[in-house]
Motif scaffolding. Structure first.
Motif, PDB file in Angstrom:
ATOM      1  N   TYR A 224       7.501  10.889   1.573  1.00 13.58           N
ATOM      2  CA  TYR A 224       8.861  10.338   1.517  1.00 13.58           C
ATOM      3  C   TYR A 224       8.898   9.197   0.505  1.00 13.58           C
ATOM      4  CZ  TYR A 224      13.365   8.488   3.094  1.00 13.58           C
ATOM      5  OH  TYR A 224      14.670   8.052   3.153  1.00 13.58           O
ATOM      6  N   ILE A 225       9.933   9.184  -0.373  1.00 12.42           N
ATOM      7  CA  ILE A 225      10.012   8.152  -1.406  1.00 12.42           C
ATOM      8  C   ILE A 225      11.264   7.287  -1.253  1.00 12.42           C
ATOM      9  CG2 ILE A 225       8.680   9.517  -3.051  1.00 12.42           C
ATOM     10  CD1 ILE A 225      11.321  10.194  -4.474  1.00 12.42           C
ATOM     11  N   GLY A 226      12.044   7.525  -0.193  1.00 15.49           N
ATOM     12  CA  GLY A 226      13.279   6.771   0.015  1.00 15.49           C
ATOM     13  C   GLY A 226      14.492   7.523  -0.486  1.00 15.49           C
ATOM     14  N   ASN A 227      15.682   7.004  -0.117  1.00 16.98           N
ATOM     15  CA  ASN A 227      16.947   7.606  -0.543  1.00 16.98           C
ATOM     16  C   ASN A 227      17.055   9.080  -0.162  1.00 16.98           C
ATOM     17  OD1 ASN A 227      17.877   5.190  -1.791  1.00 16.98           O
ATOM     18  ND2 ASN A 227      16.611   5.641  -3.573  1.00 16.98           N
ATOM     19  N   ASN A 228      16.483   9.427   0.996  1.00 23.69           N
ATOM     20  CA  ASN A 228      16.553  10.790   1.525  1.00 23.69           C
ATOM     21  C   ASN A 228      15.872  11.818   0.614  1.00 23.69           C
ATOM     22  OD1 ASN A 228      17.477  12.284   3.820  1.00 23.69           O
ATOM     23  ND2 ASN A 228      19.019  13.267   2.533  1.00 23.69           N
ATOM     24  N   LYS A 229      14.836  11.375  -0.104  1.00 25.25           N
ATOM     25  CA  LYS A 229      14.121  12.268  -1.007  1.00 25.25           C
ATOM     26  C   LYS A 229      12.618  12.218  -0.726  1.00 25.25           C
ATOM     27  CE  LYS A 229      17.478  11.820  -4.785  1.00 25.25           C
ATOM     28  NZ  LYS A 229      17.692  11.415  -6.205  1.00 25.25           N
ATOM     29  N   PHE A 230      11.917  13.280  -1.109  1.00 25.48           N
ATOM     30  CA  PHE A 230      10.473  13.314  -0.967  1.00 25.48           C
ATOM     31  C   PHE A 230       9.850  13.989  -2.184  1.00 25.48           C
ATOM     32  CE2 PHE A 230      11.896  17.372   0.564  1.00 25.48           C
ATOM     33  CZ  PHE A 230      10.849  18.290   0.419  1.00 25.48           C
ATOM     34  N   VAL A 231       8.586  13.667  -2.453  1.00 27.62           N
ATOM     35  CA  VAL A 231       7.865  14.273  -3.559  1.00 27.62           C
ATOM     36  C   VAL A 231       6.766  15.143  -2.955  1.00 27.62           C
ATOM     37  CG1 VAL A 231       6.336  12.254  -3.789  1.00 27.62           C
ATOM     38  CG2 VAL A 231       6.603  13.834  -5.716  1.00 27.62           C
ATOM     39  N   HIS A 232       6.576  16.328  -3.525  1.00 26.35           N
ATOM     40  CA  HIS A 232       5.641  17.289  -2.933  1.00 26.35           C
ATOM     41  C   HIS A 232       5.245  18.350  -3.948  1.00 26.35           C
ATOM     42  CE1 HIS A 232       8.803  20.591  -2.094  1.00 26.35           C
ATOM     43  NE2 HIS A 232       9.385  19.682  -2.850  1.00 26.35           N
TER      44      HIS A 232
ATOM     45  N   ALA B  94       0.833  -1.209   0.000  1.00 30.11           N
ATOM     46  CA  ALA B  94       0.000   0.000   0.000  1.00 30.11           C
ATOM     47  C   ALA B  94       0.866   1.256   0.000  1.00 30.11           C
ATOM     48  CB  ALA B  94      -0.917  -0.009   1.219  1.00 30.11           C
ATOM     49  N   SER B  95       1.944   1.250   0.789  1.00 29.50           N
ATOM     50  CA  SER B  95       2.842   2.409   0.857  1.00 29.50           C
ATOM     51  C   SER B  95       3.517   2.662  -0.478  1.00 29.50           C
ATOM     52  CB  SER B  95       3.899   2.177   1.944  1.00 29.50           C
ATOM     53  OG  SER B  95       3.299   2.080   3.211  1.00 29.50           O
ATOM     54  N   GLN B  96       3.946   1.586  -1.140  1.00 30.52           N
ATOM     55  CA  GLN B  96       4.587   1.738  -2.438  1.00 30.52           C
ATOM     56  C   GLN B  96       3.599   2.268  -3.463  1.00 30.52           C
ATOM     57  OE1 GLN B  96       7.949   1.398  -3.159  1.00 30.52           O
ATOM     58  NE2 GLN B  96       7.236   2.404  -5.028  1.00 30.52           N
ATOM     59  N   ASN B  97       2.337   1.870  -3.326  1.00 29.08           N
ATOM     60  CA  ASN B  97       1.297   2.350  -4.239  1.00 29.08           C
ATOM     61  C   ASN B  97       1.112   3.856  -4.101  1.00 29.08           C
ATOM     62  OD1 ASN B  97      -0.726   2.213  -6.166  1.00 29.08           O
ATOM     63  ND2 ASN B  97      -2.309   1.639  -4.713  1.00 29.08           N
ATOM     64  N   VAL B  98       1.178   4.362  -2.850  1.00 28.79           N
ATOM     65  CA  VAL B  98       1.074   5.800  -2.610  1.00 28.79           C
ATOM     66  C   VAL B  98       2.205   6.537  -3.326  1.00 28.79           C
ATOM     67  CG1 VAL B  98       1.272   7.611  -0.874  1.00 28.79           C
ATOM     68  CG2 VAL B  98      -0.152   5.621  -0.422  1.00 28.79           C
ATOM     69  N   VAL B  99       3.404   5.993  -3.187  1.00 29.76           N
ATOM     70  CA  VAL B  99       4.567   6.612  -3.839  1.00 29.76           C
ATOM     71  C   VAL B  99       4.384   6.620  -5.354  1.00 29.76           C
ATOM     72  CG1 VAL B  99       7.040   6.372  -4.294  1.00 29.76           C
ATOM     73  CG2 VAL B  99       6.167   6.029  -1.982  1.00 29.76           C
ATOM     74  N   ASP B 100       3.936   5.488  -5.905  1.00 32.63           N
ATOM     75  CA  ASP B 100       3.739   5.389  -7.359  1.00 32.63           C
ATOM     76  C   ASP B 100       2.717   6.418  -7.847  1.00 32.63           C
ATOM     77  OD1 ASP B 100       5.509   3.287  -7.387  1.00 32.63           O
ATOM     78  OD2 ASP B 100       3.970   1.729  -7.419  1.00 32.63           O
ATOM     79  N   GLN B 101       1.625   6.566  -7.088  1.00 34.17           N
ATOM     80  CA  GLN B 101       0.593   7.533  -7.474  1.00 34.17           C
ATOM     81  C   GLN B 101       1.119   8.965  -7.394  1.00 34.17           C
ATOM     82  OE1 GLN B 101      -2.332   6.865  -8.824  1.00 34.17           O
ATOM     83  NE2 GLN B 101      -1.977   4.662  -8.605  1.00 34.17           N
ATOM     84  N   ALA B 102       1.888   9.236  -6.343  1.00 30.86           N
ATOM     85  CA  ALA B 102       2.443  10.584  -6.162  1.00 30.86           C
ATOM     86  C   ALA B 102       3.424  10.931  -7.278  1.00 30.86           C
ATOM     87  CB  ALA B 102       3.123  10.687  -4.803  1.00 30.86           C
ATOM     88  N   MET B 103       4.221   9.961  -7.698  1.00 27.97           N
ATOM     89  CA  MET B 103       5.203  10.208  -8.749  1.00 27.97           C
ATOM     90  C   MET B 103       4.538  10.520 -10.095  1.00 27.97           C
ATOM     91  SD  MET B 103       8.202  10.138  -7.380  1.00 27.97           S
ATOM     92  CE  MET B 103       9.427   9.767  -8.633  1.00 27.97           C
ATOM     93  N   LYS B 104       3.318  10.011 -10.281  1.00 23.08           N
ATOM     94  CA  LYS B 104       2.577  10.296 -11.516  1.00 23.08           C
ATOM     95  C   LYS B 104       2.086  11.747 -11.565  1.00 23.08           C
ATOM     96  CE  LYS B 104       0.755   5.575 -12.021  1.00 23.08           C
ATOM     97  NZ  LYS B 104      -0.475   4.736 -12.012  1.00 23.08           N
ATOM     98  N   LEU B 105       2.083  12.397 -10.395  1.00 23.75           N
ATOM     99  CA  LEU B 105       1.552  13.762 -10.298  1.00 23.75           C
ATOM    100  C   LEU B 105       2.642  14.834 -10.397  1.00 23.75           C
ATOM    101  CD1 LEU B 105      -0.929  13.135  -7.329  1.00 23.75           C
ATOM    102  CD2 LEU B 105      -1.424  13.051  -9.781  1.00 23.75           C
ATOM    103  N   ARG B 106       3.861  14.419 -10.696  1.00 25.51           N
ATOM    104  CA  ARG B 106       4.936  15.403 -10.844  1.00 25.51           C
ATOM    105  C   ARG B 106       4.677  16.348 -12.022  1.00 25.51           C
ATOM    106  NH1 ARG B 106      10.005  11.843 -11.695  1.00 25.51           N
ATOM    107  NH2 ARG B 106       8.375  10.592 -12.700  1.00 25.51           N
ATOM    108  N   PHE B 107       5.191  17.542 -11.873  1.00 25.10           N
ATOM    109  CA  PHE B 107       5.158  18.573 -12.917  1.00 25.10           C
ATOM    110  C   PHE B 107       3.800  19.250 -13.069  1.00 25.10           C
ATOM    111  CE2 PHE B 107       8.007  15.081 -14.492  1.00 25.10           C
ATOM    112  CZ  PHE B 107       9.176  15.635 -13.989  1.00 25.10           C
TER     113      PHE B 107
END
Length: 275
Positions: free
Chosen positions: A241-249, A159-172
Protein backbone atom coordinates in the motif's frame (compact mmCIF):
# COMPACT_ATOMS: atom_id res chain seq x y z
CA UNK A 1 9.20 48.52 79.39
CA UNK A 2 9.04 44.84 80.27
CA UNK A 3 5.31 44.91 79.51
CA UNK A 4 5.96 46.42 76.09
CA UNK A 5 8.63 43.78 75.36
CA UNK A 6 6.24 41.01 76.34
CA UNK A 7 3.60 42.53 74.12
CA UNK A 8 6.00 42.65 71.20
CA UNK A 9 7.07 39.07 71.86
CA UNK A 10 3.44 37.96 72.01
CA UNK A 11 2.64 39.84 68.81
CA UNK A 12 5.62 38.25 67.08
CA UNK A 13 4.48 34.84 68.25
CA UNK A 14 1.01 35.53 66.90
CA UNK A 15 2.44 36.68 63.56
CA UNK A 16 4.65 33.56 63.40
CA UNK A 17 1.67 31.44 64.28
CA UNK A 18 -0.43 33.11 61.59
CA UNK A 19 2.36 32.53 59.05
CA UNK A 20 2.48 28.86 60.03
CA UNK A 21 -1.28 28.71 59.84
CA UNK A 22 -1.18 30.13 56.33
CA UNK A 23 1.33 27.47 55.26
CA UNK A 24 -0.71 24.69 56.84
CA UNK A 25 -3.89 26.04 55.28
CA UNK A 26 -2.40 25.51 51.80
CA UNK A 27 -2.72 21.73 52.15
CA UNK A 28 -5.29 19.36 53.59
CA UNK A 29 -4.91 15.72 54.62
CA UNK A 30 -7.98 13.73 53.67
CA UNK A 31 -9.75 12.03 56.58
CA UNK A 32 -11.74 8.82 56.33
CA UNK A 33 -15.18 9.53 54.87
CA UNK A 34 -14.35 13.02 53.62
CA UNK A 35 -15.40 14.08 50.12
CA UNK A 36 -14.39 16.91 47.81
CA UNK A 37 -17.62 18.67 48.77
CA UNK A 38 -16.70 18.58 52.49
CA UNK A 39 -13.18 19.84 51.83
CA UNK A 40 -14.43 22.51 49.43
CA UNK A 41 -16.83 23.80 52.09
CA UNK A 42 -14.31 23.79 54.95
CA UNK A 43 -11.45 25.30 52.95
CA UNK A 44 -13.71 27.71 51.03
CA UNK A 45 -12.20 26.56 47.75
CA UNK A 46 -14.26 25.46 44.75
CA UNK A 47 -14.31 21.80 43.75
CA UNK A 48 -13.14 22.88 40.30
CA UNK A 49 -9.98 24.45 41.75
CA UNK A 50 -9.35 21.50 44.07
CA UNK A 51 -9.41 19.19 41.06
CA UNK A 52 -7.25 21.53 38.98
CA UNK A 53 -4.60 22.11 41.66
CA UNK A 54 -4.36 18.38 42.45
CA UNK A 55 -4.64 16.98 38.91
CA UNK A 56 -7.76 15.00 39.88
CA UNK A 57 -9.78 13.38 37.09
CA UNK A 58 -12.56 12.09 39.36
CA UNK A 59 -14.16 12.84 42.74
CA UNK A 60 -12.56 9.80 44.38
CA UNK A 61 -10.33 10.41 47.42
CA UNK A 62 -8.50 8.12 49.82
CA UNK A 63 -7.58 8.57 53.52
CA UNK A 64 -4.31 10.48 54.20
CA UNK A 65 -4.22 11.85 50.66
CA UNK A 66 -2.65 15.33 50.73
CA UNK A 67 -4.54 17.94 48.72
CA UNK A 68 -3.38 21.41 47.76
CA UNK A 69 -5.96 23.96 48.87
CA UNK A 70 -4.11 27.05 47.67
CA UNK A 71 -3.21 28.14 44.17
CA UNK A 72 0.13 29.36 45.52
CA UNK A 73 1.26 25.78 46.09
CA UNK A 74 0.64 24.85 42.48
CA UNK A 75 2.90 27.59 41.13
CA UNK A 76 5.45 25.79 38.92
CA UNK A 77 8.30 27.95 40.22
CA UNK A 78 7.63 26.93 43.84
CA UNK A 79 7.17 23.18 43.45
CA UNK A 80 9.48 22.44 40.53
CA UNK A 81 6.71 21.33 38.15
CA UNK A 82 7.02 22.26 34.48
CA UNK A 83 5.18 21.36 31.31
CA UNK A 84 6.16 18.15 29.51
CA UNK A 85 4.23 16.87 26.52
CA UNK A 86 4.65 13.49 24.88
CA UNK A 87 3.65 9.87 24.58
CA UNK A 88 5.70 7.23 26.36
CA UNK A 89 5.74 3.46 26.93
CA UNK A 90 6.66 1.62 30.12
CA UNK A 91 9.91 -0.37 30.02
CA UNK A 92 8.60 -2.83 32.63
CA UNK A 93 5.70 -3.27 35.05
CA UNK A 94 5.60 -0.02 37.05
CA UNK A 95 3.65 1.71 39.82
CA UNK A 96 1.76 4.97 39.31
CA UNK A 97 1.98 7.07 42.48
CA UNK A 98 -0.22 9.83 43.90
CA UNK A 99 2.73 12.26 43.93
CA UNK A 100 6.35 12.34 42.81
CA UNK A 101 8.48 10.15 45.08
CA UNK A 102 8.71 6.45 45.90
CA UNK A 103 7.17 6.90 49.37
CA UNK A 104 3.82 8.10 48.02
CA UNK A 105 0.72 5.94 47.66
CA UNK A 106 0.47 3.60 44.66
CA UNK A 107 -2.75 4.50 42.80
CA UNK A 108 -2.33 2.10 39.87
CA UNK A 109 -0.09 -0.62 38.47
CA UNK A 110 0.81 -0.48 34.79
CA UNK A 111 2.07 -3.37 32.68
CA UNK A 112 5.17 -3.34 30.49
CA UNK A 113 4.58 -1.76 27.06
CA UNK A 114 1.61 0.37 28.17
CA UNK A 115 1.28 3.69 26.33
CA UNK A 116 0.99 6.75 28.59
CA UNK A 117 0.35 10.44 27.97
CA UNK A 118 2.67 12.81 29.84
CA UNK A 119 1.54 16.36 30.71
CA UNK A 120 4.04 17.56 33.37
CA UNK A 121 7.43 16.80 34.86
CA UNK A 122 8.96 17.43 38.28
CA UNK A 123 12.59 17.27 39.37
CA UNK A 124 13.01 15.59 42.74
CA UNK A 125 16.65 15.42 43.81
CA UNK A 126 18.54 13.76 40.96
CA UNK A 127 15.36 12.16 39.58
CA UNK A 128 12.76 13.45 37.16
CA UNK A 129 9.15 12.32 37.56
CA UNK A 130 6.46 12.49 34.86
CA UNK A 131 2.80 13.14 35.50
CA UNK A 132 0.97 10.61 33.36
CA UNK A 133 -2.53 9.62 32.40
CA UNK A 134 -3.49 6.06 31.50
CA UNK A 135 -7.13 5.09 31.02
CA UNK A 136 -8.98 7.01 33.78
CA UNK A 137 -6.06 7.12 36.23
CA UNK A 138 -3.47 9.87 36.63
CA UNK A 139 -0.37 10.04 38.80
CA UNK A 140 3.42 10.13 38.78
CA UNK A 141 6.02 7.73 37.35
CA UNK A 142 9.81 7.95 37.47
CA UNK A 143 10.93 9.06 34.00
CA UNK A 144 13.72 6.48 33.79
CA UNK A 145 11.04 3.74 33.76
CA UNK A 146 9.59 5.11 30.50
CA UNK A 147 10.75 5.29 26.90
CA UNK A 148 9.50 7.71 24.26
CA UNK A 149 6.83 6.26 22.00
CA UNK A 150 7.16 9.24 19.68
CA UNK A 151 10.66 8.17 18.62
CA UNK A 152 9.62 4.62 17.81
CA UNK A 153 6.63 5.91 15.87
CA UNK A 154 8.91 8.20 13.90
CA UNK A 155 11.35 5.37 13.16
CA UNK A 156 8.49 3.10 12.10
CA UNK A 157 7.10 5.78 9.79
CA UNK A 158 10.52 6.35 8.23
CA UNK A 159 11.04 2.61 7.68
CA UNK A 160 7.59 2.24 6.07
CA UNK A 161 8.23 5.14 3.71
CA UNK A 162 11.56 3.57 2.78
CA UNK A 163 9.75 0.37 1.77
CA UNK A 164 7.43 2.37 -0.46
CA UNK A 165 10.36 4.25 -2.02
CA UNK A 166 12.18 0.98 -2.76
CA UNK A 167 9.06 -0.60 -4.22
CA UNK A 168 8.42 2.38 -6.50
CA UNK A 169 11.93 1.98 -7.95
CA UNK A 170 10.96 -1.53 -9.08
CA UNK A 171 8.09 -0.46 -11.32
CA UNK A 172 8.01 -1.62 -14.93
CA UNK A 173 10.10 -4.75 -14.26
CA UNK A 174 8.49 -7.68 -16.11
CA UNK A 175 6.23 -10.10 -14.25
CA UNK A 176 7.78 -13.57 -13.88
CA UNK A 177 6.08 -16.37 -11.97
CA UNK A 178 8.52 -17.44 -9.23
CA UNK A 179 10.72 -14.39 -9.93
CA UNK A 180 12.65 -12.79 -7.07
CA UNK A 181 15.16 -10.51 -8.89
CA UNK A 182 15.16 -7.49 -11.18
CA UNK A 183 15.06 -9.90 -14.11
CA UNK A 184 11.43 -10.49 -13.16
CA UNK A 185 9.15 -10.63 -10.08
CA UNK A 186 6.04 -12.43 -9.00
CA UNK A 187 3.90 -10.67 -6.39
CA UNK A 188 5.49 -12.05 -3.20
CA UNK A 189 8.99 -11.94 -4.72
CA UNK A 190 8.43 -8.25 -5.46
CA UNK A 191 7.33 -7.57 -1.87
CA UNK A 192 10.19 -9.55 -0.37
CA UNK A 193 12.77 -7.75 -2.53
CA UNK A 194 11.40 -4.27 -1.68
CA UNK A 195 11.53 -5.01 2.06
CA UNK A 196 15.02 -6.48 1.76
CA UNK A 197 16.24 -3.32 0.02
CA UNK A 198 14.84 -1.26 2.88
CA UNK A 199 16.67 -3.39 5.46
CA UNK A 200 14.00 -5.85 6.58
CA UNK A 201 13.93 -9.58 5.88
CA UNK A 202 10.52 -11.17 5.38
CA UNK A 203 9.28 -14.57 4.21
CA UNK A 204 9.04 -15.55 0.56
CA UNK A 205 5.50 -16.63 -0.33
CA UNK A 206 2.15 -14.84 -0.30
CA UNK A 207 0.71 -17.23 2.28
CA UNK A 208 3.73 -16.97 4.61
CA UNK A 209 3.69 -13.16 4.35
CA UNK A 210 -0.01 -13.24 5.17
CA UNK A 211 0.68 -15.40 8.25
CA UNK A 212 3.62 -13.24 9.31
CA UNK A 213 1.67 -9.96 9.33
CA UNK A 214 -1.12 -8.53 11.51
CA UNK A 215 -4.43 -7.23 10.21
CA UNK A 216 -5.08 -3.47 10.37
CA UNK A 217 -8.22 -1.48 9.61
CA UNK A 218 -6.52 1.87 8.92
CA UNK A 219 -3.70 1.20 6.44
CA UNK A 220 -0.55 3.30 6.23
CA UNK A 221 1.99 3.47 3.41
CA UNK A 222 4.24 0.42 3.67
CA UNK A 223 1.49 -1.94 4.83
CA UNK A 224 0.70 -5.05 2.82
CA UNK A 225 -2.55 -5.46 0.92
CA UNK A 226 -3.81 -8.99 0.22
CA UNK A 227 -6.22 -10.36 -2.36
CA UNK A 228 -7.99 -13.69 -2.67
CA UNK A 229 -9.36 -15.97 -5.37
CA UNK A 230 -7.25 -14.58 -8.21
CA UNK A 231 -5.48 -17.49 -9.94
CA UNK A 232 -6.32 -19.88 -7.08
CA UNK A 233 -8.75 -20.07 -4.16
CA UNK A 234 -7.87 -18.30 -0.94
CA UNK A 235 -5.12 -15.73 -0.42
CA UNK A 236 -3.28 -15.56 -3.72
CA UNK A 237 -1.87 -12.06 -4.34
CA UNK A 238 -0.04 -9.35 -2.36
CA UNK A 239 1.10 -5.78 -2.93
CA UNK A 240 2.40 -2.80 -0.94
CA UNK A 241 0.00 0.00 0.00
CA UNK A 242 1.38 3.44 -0.97
CA UNK A 243 -1.48 5.68 0.20
CA UNK A 244 -4.31 7.48 -1.60
CA UNK A 245 -6.14 4.17 -2.08
CA UNK A 246 -3.36 2.82 -4.31
CA UNK A 247 -0.87 -0.04 -4.11
CA UNK A 248 2.24 -1.11 -6.00
CA UNK A 249 2.67 -4.75 -6.98
CA UNK A 250 3.94 -7.23 -9.52
CA UNK A 251 0.78 -7.97 -11.49
CA UNK A 252 -0.27 -8.25 -15.11
CA UNK A 253 2.71 -7.85 -17.43
CA UNK A 254 4.90 -5.83 -15.05
CA UNK A 255 5.34 -4.21 -11.64
CA UNK A 256 2.99 -1.25 -11.46
CA UNK A 257 0.81 1.05 -9.35
CA UNK A 258 -2.90 0.18 -9.28
CA UNK A 259 -5.93 1.77 -7.67
CA UNK A 260 -7.91 -0.24 -5.13
CA UNK A 261 -10.99 1.18 -6.82
CA UNK A 262 -10.16 -0.90 -9.89
CA UNK A 263 -13.19 -3.15 -10.36
CA UNK A 264 -11.16 -6.37 -10.58
CA UNK A 265 -8.93 -5.77 -7.56
CA UNK A 266 -11.78 -4.31 -5.55
CA UNK A 267 -13.71 -7.55 -6.00
CA UNK A 268 -10.69 -9.62 -4.92
CA UNK A 269 -9.64 -7.52 -1.93
CA UNK A 270 -9.17 -9.38 1.36
CA UNK A 271 -7.34 -7.23 3.93
CA UNK A 272 -4.61 -4.82 4.91
CA UNK A 273 -1.87 -6.23 7.11
CA UNK A 274 1.24 -4.88 8.83
CA UNK A 275 4.62 -6.53 9.38
Amino acid sequence: MRKIACSLLLAGTLVFGMANSDVEASTHTVKNGESLWNISKSSKVSITNLKKWNNLTSDSLYPNQILQTSAKKTNSASNGISAKKGTFKTKSNVNVRSAAGTTNKVVAKVKKGTTLTVSQQKKLGNDVWFHVKVNKTSGWILSSLLTSANKSTSKSSTASQNVVDQAMKLRFIPYLFGGTTKNGFDCSGFVQYAFKQSGKKISRTTLSQFAQSKKVTSPKPGDLVFFKNTYRKGISHVGIYIGNNKFVHAGGKQSQVTSLSNSYWKSKFDSFKRL
